[in-house]
Scaffold this motif. Structure first.
Motif, short mmCIF file in Angstrom:
data_model
loop_
_atom_site.label_atom_id
_atom_site.label_comp_id
_atom_site.label_asym_id
_atom_site.label_seq_id
_atom_site.Cartn_x
_atom_site.Cartn_y
_atom_site.Cartn_z
N PRO A 15 1.17 9.78 8.71
CA PRO A 15 -0.13 9.62 8.05
C PRO A 15 -0.11 9.85 6.54
O PRO A 15 -0.98 9.33 5.83
CB PRO A 15 -1.03 10.64 8.74
CG PRO A 15 -0.25 11.28 9.80
CD PRO A 15 1.14 10.77 9.76
N ALA A 16 0.86 10.60 6.03
CA ALA A 16 0.92 10.85 4.58
C ALA A 16 1.59 9.70 3.82
O ALA A 16 1.71 9.75 2.60
CB ALA A 16 1.67 12.16 4.30
N PHE A 17 2.02 8.67 4.53
CA PHE A 17 2.69 7.52 3.93
C PHE A 17 1.79 6.31 4.07
O PHE A 17 1.25 6.05 5.14
CB PHE A 17 4.01 7.24 4.65
CG PHE A 17 5.04 8.32 4.51
CD1 PHE A 17 6.26 8.04 3.93
CD2 PHE A 17 4.81 9.61 4.95
CE1 PHE A 17 7.23 9.02 3.80
CE2 PHE A 17 5.76 10.60 4.83
CZ PHE A 17 6.97 10.32 4.25
N LYS A 18 1.65 5.55 2.98
CA LYS A 18 0.85 4.32 3.08
C LYS A 18 1.42 3.25 2.16
O LYS A 18 1.99 3.54 1.11
CB LYS A 18 -0.62 4.57 2.77
CG LYS A 18 -0.91 4.90 1.34
CD LYS A 18 -2.42 5.03 1.13
CE LYS A 18 -2.66 5.25 -0.33
NZ LYS A 18 -3.41 4.31 -1.02
N ILE A 19 1.27 2.02 2.59
CA ILE A 19 1.74 0.89 1.79
C ILE A 19 0.83 0.73 0.59
O ILE A 19 -0.39 0.58 0.74
CB ILE A 19 1.81 -0.40 2.63
CG1 ILE A 19 2.86 -0.24 3.72
CG2 ILE A 19 2.09 -1.60 1.74
CD1 ILE A 19 2.95 -1.40 4.70
N ASP A 20 1.42 0.78 -0.60
CA ASP A 20 0.67 0.64 -1.85
C ASP A 20 0.72 -0.77 -2.39
O ASP A 20 -0.23 -1.24 -3.02
CB ASP A 20 1.21 1.58 -2.93
CG ASP A 20 0.81 3.01 -2.71
OD1 ASP A 20 -0.19 3.26 -2.01
OD2 ASP A 20 1.50 3.90 -3.24
N ASP A 21 1.86 -1.45 -2.19
CA ASP A 21 2.03 -2.75 -2.84
C ASP A 21 2.99 -3.61 -2.02
O ASP A 21 4.02 -3.13 -1.54
CB ASP A 21 2.59 -2.54 -4.25
CG ASP A 21 2.63 -3.83 -5.07
OD1 ASP A 21 1.68 -4.63 -4.96
OD2 ASP A 21 3.61 -4.01 -5.81
N LEU A 22 2.66 -4.88 -1.90
CA LEU A 22 3.52 -5.90 -1.29
C LEU A 22 3.75 -6.98 -2.32
O LEU A 22 2.79 -7.51 -2.88
CB LEU A 22 2.87 -6.51 -0.05
CG LEU A 22 2.56 -5.58 1.12
CD1 LEU A 22 1.76 -6.32 2.18
CD2 LEU A 22 3.84 -5.02 1.70
N THR A 23 5.02 -7.31 -2.58
CA THR A 23 5.34 -8.35 -3.54
C THR A 23 6.23 -9.38 -2.85
O THR A 23 7.24 -9.02 -2.25
CB THR A 23 6.09 -7.77 -4.77
OG1 THR A 23 5.30 -6.72 -5.32
CG2 THR A 23 6.34 -8.83 -5.81
N ARG A 24 5.85 -10.64 -2.94
CA ARG A 24 6.63 -11.73 -2.36
C ARG A 24 7.18 -12.59 -3.49
O ARG A 24 6.52 -13.52 -3.94
CB ARG A 24 5.77 -12.56 -1.42
CG ARG A 24 5.27 -11.78 -0.23
CD ARG A 24 4.43 -12.65 0.70
NE ARG A 24 3.82 -11.88 1.75
CZ ARG A 24 4.42 -11.54 2.88
NH1 ARG A 24 5.65 -11.91 3.12
NH2 ARG A 24 3.78 -10.81 3.78
N PRO A 25 8.40 -12.27 -3.94
CA PRO A 25 8.98 -13.04 -5.05
C PRO A 25 9.19 -14.50 -4.65
O PRO A 25 9.57 -14.80 -3.52
CB PRO A 25 10.34 -12.37 -5.31
CG PRO A 25 10.32 -11.10 -4.53
CD PRO A 25 9.29 -11.23 -3.47
N GLU A 26 8.91 -15.41 -5.58
CA GLU A 26 9.08 -16.84 -5.31
C GLU A 26 10.53 -17.21 -5.08
O GLU A 26 10.84 -18.10 -4.31
CB GLU A 26 8.52 -17.66 -6.46
CG GLU A 26 7.01 -17.61 -6.56
CD GLU A 26 6.49 -18.47 -7.67
OE1 GLU A 26 7.15 -19.44 -8.06
OE2 GLU A 26 5.38 -18.16 -8.17
N GLU A 27 11.45 -16.52 -5.77
CA GLU A 27 12.86 -16.87 -5.71
C GLU A 27 13.61 -16.24 -4.54
O GLU A 27 14.80 -16.44 -4.38
CB GLU A 27 13.56 -16.50 -7.03
CG GLU A 27 13.64 -15.00 -7.31
CD GLU A 27 12.37 -14.42 -7.92
OE1 GLU A 27 12.35 -13.19 -8.09
OE2 GLU A 27 11.41 -15.15 -8.20
N ALA A 28 12.90 -15.48 -3.69
CA ALA A 28 13.56 -14.82 -2.57
C ALA A 28 12.67 -14.87 -1.34
O ALA A 28 11.45 -14.90 -1.46
CB ALA A 28 13.88 -13.37 -2.92
N GLU A 29 13.31 -14.86 -0.17
CA GLU A 29 12.54 -14.78 1.07
C GLU A 29 12.23 -13.32 1.34
O GLU A 29 12.94 -12.43 0.91
CB GLU A 29 13.36 -15.36 2.22
CG GLU A 29 13.51 -16.86 2.14
CD GLU A 29 14.20 -17.43 3.36
OE1 GLU A 29 14.06 -16.85 4.45
OE2 GLU A 29 14.87 -18.44 3.20
N GLY A 30 11.17 -13.07 2.05
CA GLY A 30 10.83 -11.70 2.41
C GLY A 30 9.83 -11.09 1.45
O GLY A 30 9.19 -11.77 0.66
#
Length: 155
Positions: A101-116
């Motif tokens: 519970p003390a961990f949370k996703i702050d940011d998701l980045t999907r680079p154009e030049e890479a999958e994932g």
């Protein structure tokens, strides 16, 4: 720090905690943990990986690196875990973080030049709790076998 790798679950978790403590004591920008490249669980009976035997059609012609076979890594710095994952791994990560519970996703980045996706997770916890999470991410998100070897590759 005097050791930089471990292969048993309890020892890996201690390694991760020690790496976080060393990172904080040195005031370094981050600490990086990496699964051994041979820890994919895809070894054959002779211990050779498929890509080592057959070569890879996905290898980068400039570097010879095989993006499909790159070992997973996790960085920790400034109270944040940073990792790359596939969409399926992201789903597993979200499920796992429900137990932290003390961990949370702050940011998701999907680079154009890479999958994932690159994921930044706030991890405002003591080194042992962060180490528990890191161990579980390697085992449950990245599907590392029970006895995989992990390394501290940067402090």
């Amino acid at each position: 720090m005097t050791r930089f790798d471990a292969a048993a679950a309890e020892e890996r978790q201690k390694l991760f905690a020690d790496g976080i403590v060393a990172h904080r004591e040195r005031a370094s920008p981050f600490v990086t943990f990496e699964a051994d490249a041979d820890a994919s669980g895809a070894d054959d009976e002779d211990g050779a990986t498929d890509s080592a035997e057959t070569g890879s059609d996905d290898a980068d012609p400039e570097t010879g690196d095989d993006a499909e076979q790159a070992p997973p890594w996790i960085q920790f710095g400034d109270g944040t875990l940073n990792l790359d994952c596939t969409d399926d791994e992201l789903d597993d990560l979200k499920s796992l973080l429900g137990e932290f519970p003390a961990f949370k996703i702050d940011d998701l980045t999907r680079p154009e030049e890479a999958e994932g996706v690159n994921v930044r997770v706030s991890a405002l916890a003591d080194p042992n709790r962060v180490a528990q999470c890191v161990e579980r991410v390697f085992r449950e998100v990245y599907d590392r076998p029970e006895s995989f070897r992990a390394w501290v590759t940067a402090v």
